[in-house]
Design an enzyme around this catalytic site. Structure first.
Site, PDB file in Angstrom:
ATOM      1  N   SER A 123       0.826  -1.208   0.000  1.00  0.00           N
ATOM      2  CA  SER A 123       0.000   0.000   0.000  1.00  0.00           C
ATOM      3  C   SER A 123       0.859   1.258   0.000  1.00  0.00           C
ATOM      4  O   SER A 123       0.544   2.241  -0.671  1.00  0.00           O
ATOM      5  CB  SER A 123      -0.896   0.036   1.238  1.00  0.00           C
ATOM      6  OG  SER A 123      -1.629  -1.143   1.314  1.00  0.00           O
ATOM      7  N   ASP A 168       2.731  -8.484  10.063  1.00  0.00           N
ATOM      8  CA  ASP A 168       4.023  -9.154   9.854  1.00  0.00           C
ATOM      9  C   ASP A 168       5.221  -8.404  10.419  1.00  0.00           C
ATOM     10  O   ASP A 168       6.289  -8.963  10.553  1.00  0.00           O
ATOM     11  CB  ASP A 168       4.289  -9.317   8.341  1.00  0.00           C
ATOM     12  CG  ASP A 168       3.331 -10.299   7.710  1.00  0.00           C
ATOM     13  OD1 ASP A 168       2.766 -11.104   8.453  1.00  0.00           O
ATOM     14  OD2 ASP A 168       3.162 -10.249   6.480  1.00  0.00           O
TER      15      ASP A 168
HETATM   16  P1  ADP Z   1      -0.049  -4.565   1.819  1.00  0.00           P
HETATM   17  O1  ADP Z   1      -0.246  -3.100   1.833  1.00  0.00           O
HETATM   18  O2  ADP Z   1      -0.631  -5.198   3.034  1.00  0.00           O
HETATM   19  O3  ADP Z   1       1.383  -4.932   1.549  1.00  0.00           O
HETATM   20  P2  ADP Z   1      -0.803  -5.241  -0.953  1.00  0.00           P
HETATM   21  O4  ADP Z   1       0.584  -5.488  -1.407  1.00  0.00           O
HETATM   22  O5  ADP Z   1      -1.837  -6.190  -1.406  1.00  0.00           O
HETATM   23  O6  ADP Z   1      -0.933  -5.176   0.635  1.00  0.00           O
HETATM   24  O7  ADP Z   1      -1.214  -3.782  -1.441  1.00  0.00           O
HETATM   25  C1  ADP Z   1      -2.502  -3.260  -1.221  1.00  0.00           C
HETATM   26  C2  ADP Z   1      -2.960  -2.416  -2.383  1.00  0.00           C
HETATM   27  O8  ADP Z   1      -2.047  -1.344  -2.595  1.00  0.00           O
HETATM   28  C3  ADP Z   1      -2.986  -3.155  -3.705  1.00  0.00           C
HETATM   29  O9  ADP Z   1      -4.178  -3.876  -3.891  1.00  0.00           O
HETATM   30  C4  ADP Z   1      -2.870  -2.016  -4.700  1.00  0.00           C
HETATM   31  O10 ADP Z   1      -4.089  -1.380  -4.893  1.00  0.00           O
HETATM   32  C5  ADP Z   1      -1.929  -1.055  -3.989  1.00  0.00           C
HETATM   33  N1  ADP Z   1      -0.536  -1.297  -4.425  1.00  0.00           N
HETATM   34  C6  ADP Z   1       0.346  -2.184  -3.946  1.00  0.00           C
HETATM   35  N2  ADP Z   1       1.512  -2.137  -4.608  1.00  0.00           N
HETATM   36  C7  ADP Z   1       1.374  -1.185  -5.544  1.00  0.00           C
HETATM   37  C8  ADP Z   1       2.221  -0.654  -6.593  1.00  0.00           C
HETATM   38  N3  ADP Z   1       3.446  -1.105  -6.779  1.00  0.00           N
HETATM   39  N4  ADP Z   1       1.723   0.324  -7.373  1.00  0.00           N
HETATM   40  C9  ADP Z   1       0.477   0.791  -7.194  1.00  0.00           C
HETATM   41  N5  ADP Z   1      -0.354   0.325  -6.263  1.00  0.00           N
HETATM   42  C10 ADP Z   1       0.056  -0.649  -5.440  1.00  0.00           C
END
Ligand code: ADP
Length: 793
Positions: A123, A168
């Site tokens: 995110s 985590d």
């Molecule tokens: P976390 O924040 O728990 O690591 P995620 O990796 O699933 O969870 O990210 C949550 C959301 O953030 C994704 O569904 C997406 O909408 C956005 N996001 C994550 N990585 C990117 C990226 N590299 N570019 C743009 N949006 C992103």
């Protein structure tokens, strides 16, 4: 149906005020609701407008009713709720530019000029990309005639602040993420249960916990529960891990074996280590032939209400995020809010995101030293602590040459606090690993002084590892505790016993009496040669009132117990009538426990000894309660809480205040007093107290080890030979006792002179909507209302 977008953005707020939107994104984590509450209320307190974006980036892309304006009352009662009440979602559209373009348009159309995002590294990576692209996004919106140049004029600069919410604890640059200690608490609770059954049946359990790229949960659970073996992604075990694992069980002759595996665990060649592989090894008929079971903890790790620490962290970081928004200039790099030891800080988001990615890359490239380095110092400290405590009697390479071996006495002084046994176990393990002789002094200085040699169980005896090994999660004090100081026992007698048992070093664990005891011993060193040995104190008390540290082990357990108690009591009110509860907390003459619990439960007022209580203050608080109940149309029926420290006033106690409120309420609402008493010492210590106990106790013995030359002259000359270990701001430090006693201690009130948490009291007041009330004349400096404007606020 979502209402249509407003055609024109509302005009910007005056001056530096902003429309601040809060969003939760990625995986949910306990504590996210506390962050939302803090951001919404702090934004309103500062004169800004507060918004929430529902369902993460999906809501930002969809717009319409996913973006809602919030008022003060809407977040009432949110502190105790698990998960996130504004929802979170994975949003594929946000990965692509067109999705982010629509998101930008929705921000502008709603007049939102600041975004606070609570989520994991994914995110925050998305957030960083959004901010970097922002100028080109709004340009494109104008170029494609979706918005006019005039409309985008006030939005040229996007303010983004990140809060790390993730169970985590996988973000670089911060010691803890919002949610990680709640998840760890859940894991430890379950491992404790499993241990009981494992021990009954003489079984082995392989427990899988979350963590694809980060072994924090597995490692900390291993340290907190004293697990036999831990597998984490950042640091694969040695190539011969199979033999090592089998030898631990055989050599020590235990009744149970607990192995904790992170989801992402692998061996040195990058091959996944699955729970099944470990089970097959332990159960192998030609090997250990253990009755072995696998338990995968799964989603329970995410669930439930946040622990006290996560609520405090989320609240204070939420407040800091709003401040960061208001301080931002176009030149400020996008920050995220971190915590290092005990200090909340702003750090550049880009760097943290890069460093976090580097950890995964290092793991993939099997550069494990680099992976460990990229994690924070607490992580590698914990790893070393874990290895030290499990290598006991096995790893001969860690032994010191015999001339450096010491006889180290361990004593508990004061009242029980969570983590005292864990600290003792770790110190004993470390001693064995290094070749020292750890010696238990039973029942404090009183036990030592009044012991007679003809008694069957000595007051002084050498520790036995098999006995101590099971103490990692035990509450209370296994060797017995007593409040008596050596001065009260008779210093000459105590010094003669030190000579008799030939102690080379002393490790004291305990609260203010322990501090006092060490002070007396230090002052007696000139007179008695047997006392000229290195000594160190690990503060352990629920009151957290020991000078030289901002954190005593046991205080986190106490806060968790209090928070649980308050939540239950608050709930009980919803079934009956509208109620105020006045709850008396322990804490001696320090308002720490009352204040921090107040922060975690959203108390309407907190009464502390530092501030005192006056009739004018009570009258103002009662008037406020009357108004609050009058305006409350019953959306939230949960009760309201007032916390009062046991020594806040000689006259006004919980019962009297509850009676006064009842008298004034004229049956429009009710009030009750309640005293949790010794519940506050806690049953099973919290994982934070246990893990910090281990880490700090090992540091203490390492510190004692430095004094190879224990001549009287050296001991008397070097102030570092007599110290208290503490967490001060962002560091762990050994402070010389002499200095702490003379400069930092408020002796009559048995607490530190400068209490670091003073400003937190004002935050409790602000976030619970307590109006400015008259402060008693006796209030300490720093507690007066005018100070509300200082520092954090
Ligand atoms: P976390 O924040 O728990 O690591 P995620 O990796 O699933 O969870 O990210 C949550 C959301 O953030 C994704 O569904 C997406 O909408 C956005 N996001 C994550 N990585 C990117 C990226 N590299 N570019 C743009 N949006 C992103």
């Amino acid at each position: 149906m979502a209402p249509p977008h407003p055609a024109n953005p509302p005009p910007p707020l005056e001056g530096k005020l902003r429309r601040i939107a809060m969003m939760t994104s990625g995986g949910d984590a306990p504590g996210m609701n506390a962050a939302i509450r803090a951001v919404v209320r702090m934004a309103l307190e500062k004169g800004c407008e507060a918004y929430c974006i529902y369902e993460g980036y999906e809501g930002l892309v969809q717009g319409g009713s996913f973006i809602r304006k919030f008022d003060w009352e809407q977040v009432r009662g949110w502190l105790s709720e698990g998960g996130t009440l504004i929802g979170t979602a994975r949003c594929m559209a946000f990965y692509e530019r067109p999705g982010r373009l629509t998101a930008a348009k929705n921000m502008v159309l709603n007049g939102i000029d600041a975004l606070i995002i609570c989520g994991g590294d994914g995110s925050l990576t998305g957030a960083d990309k959004f901010r970097a692209e922002w100028p080109s996004l709004i340009k494109e919106l104008v170029d494609t005639k979706q918005l006019t140049a005039e409309q985008i004029e006030p939005f040229k600069h996007l303010n983004i602040v990140g809060l790390v919410g993730s169970i985590d604890n996988d973000m670089s640059g911060t010691d803890a993420t919002i949610g990680c200690f709640s998840a760890l608490g859940r894991i430890c609770e379950l491992v404790d249960y499993i241990e009981a059954t494992a021990s009954s049946h003489s079984r082995a359990f392989v427990i899988e916990v979350m963590g694809r790229h980060c072994g924090w949960l597995a490692l900390m659970a291993g340290v907190a529960t004293g697990a036999d073996f831990v597998f984490i992604p950042e640091k694969p075990r040695a190539e011969n891990w199979r033999e090592e694992m089998c030898s631990i069980h055989r050599k020590i002759g235990k009744r149970k074996t607990i192995v904790i595996v992170a989801e992402g665990a692998a061996d040195q060649d990058g091959n996944k280590i699955s729970p099944e592989m470990i089970k097959d090894l332990l159960a192998d008929k030609d090997g250990l032939a253990l009755d072995t079971r696998i338990t995968t903890l799964g989603h329970v790790q995410r669930g439930g209400s946040a622990c006290a620490y996560d609520r405090q962290l989320a609240t204070l970081q939420g407040v800091e995020a709003v401040n960061a928004v208001l301080d931002a200039t176009p030149e400020t790099p996008t920050p995220f809010i971190a915590i290092n030891e005990n200090k909340i800080t702003r750090k550049p988001l880009v760097q943290a995101v890069l460093d976090t990615k580097e950890v995964s890359k290092a793991i993939e490239a099997r550069d494990f030293d680099r992976a460990m380095k990229l994690r924070d110092t607490e992580f590698s400290d914990m790893y070393n602590s874990y290895m030290t405590t499990t290598a006991t009697q096995l790893n001969q390479s860690m032994k010191l040459p015999s001339r450096r071996h010491m006889r180290i006495a361990i004593i508990h002084v004061g009242a029980p606090a969570g983590g005292v046994n864990a600290a003792t176990r770790a110190a004993v393990a470390y001693c064995f690993t290094r070749g020292h002789t750890p010696i238990a002094i039973h029942n404090g200085f009183a036990g030592l002084a009044r012991h007679h040699d003809d008694q069957p169980v000595g007051a002084v005896r050498e520790f036995d590892w098999l006995e101590v090994d099971g103490w990692a999660s035990k509450g209370g004090s296994e060797i017995g505790m007593n409040r008596e100081t050596p001065g009260e026992s008779g210093m000459e007698h105590i010094a003669s016993l030190f000579a008799k048992y030939k102690f080379d070093g002393l490790f004291i664990i305990g609260g203010f009496e322990a501090f006092q005891s060490l002070s007396q011993l230090r002052q007696a060193q000139e007179k008695y040669s047997s006392l000229c040995i290195p000594m160190t104190l690990l503060p352990a008390t629920i009151s957290n009132n020991v000078p030289g540290t901002e954190y005593s082990i046991g205080s986190d357990t106490c806060l968790n117990e209090l928070v649980r108690y308050c939540d239950t009591i608050k709930q009980s009110a919803s079934a009956s009538r509208r109620r105020v509860f006045v709850i008396e907390t322990q804490g001696g003459r320090s308002g720490y426990v009352a204040t921090l619990a107040g922060l975690a439960v959203g108390a309407v007022a907190v009464y502390t000894p530092e501030e005192g209580i006056s009739i004018a203050m009570l009258a103002a608080d009662i008037a406020h309660l009357k108004k609050a109940f009058q305006q409350d149309s019953g959306q939230s029926r949960a009760g309201r809480l007032i916390l009062i420290n046991e020594k806040a006033s000689k006259v006004y106690n919980a019962k009297l205040i509850a009676d006064m409120i009842r008298e004034e309420a004229h049956e429009r609402f009710e009030s009750r007093d309640s005293i949790p008493g010794h519940v506050q010492q806690g049953g099973t210590p919290s994982p934070m107290d246990r893990t910090r106990a281990v880490r700090l106790a090992i540091k203490c013995i390492e510190h004692l080890e430095n004094y190879e030359d224990r001549s009287d002259a050296t001991i008397l000359k070097d102030p570092q030979t007599c110290t208290v270990i503490g967490i001060k701001g962002a560091s762990v430090v050994f402070s010389p006792m002499k200095e702490v006693e003379e400069k930092e201690t408020d002796w009559p009130n048995r607490r530190p002179k400068d209490e670091f948490w003073v400003e937190l009291k004002h935050i409790v007041d602000i976030l619970s909507g307590r109006p400015e009330v008259p402060r008693p004349e006796s209030s300490l400096k720093g507690w007066k209302a005018k100070d509300r404007k200082r520092g954090l606020i």
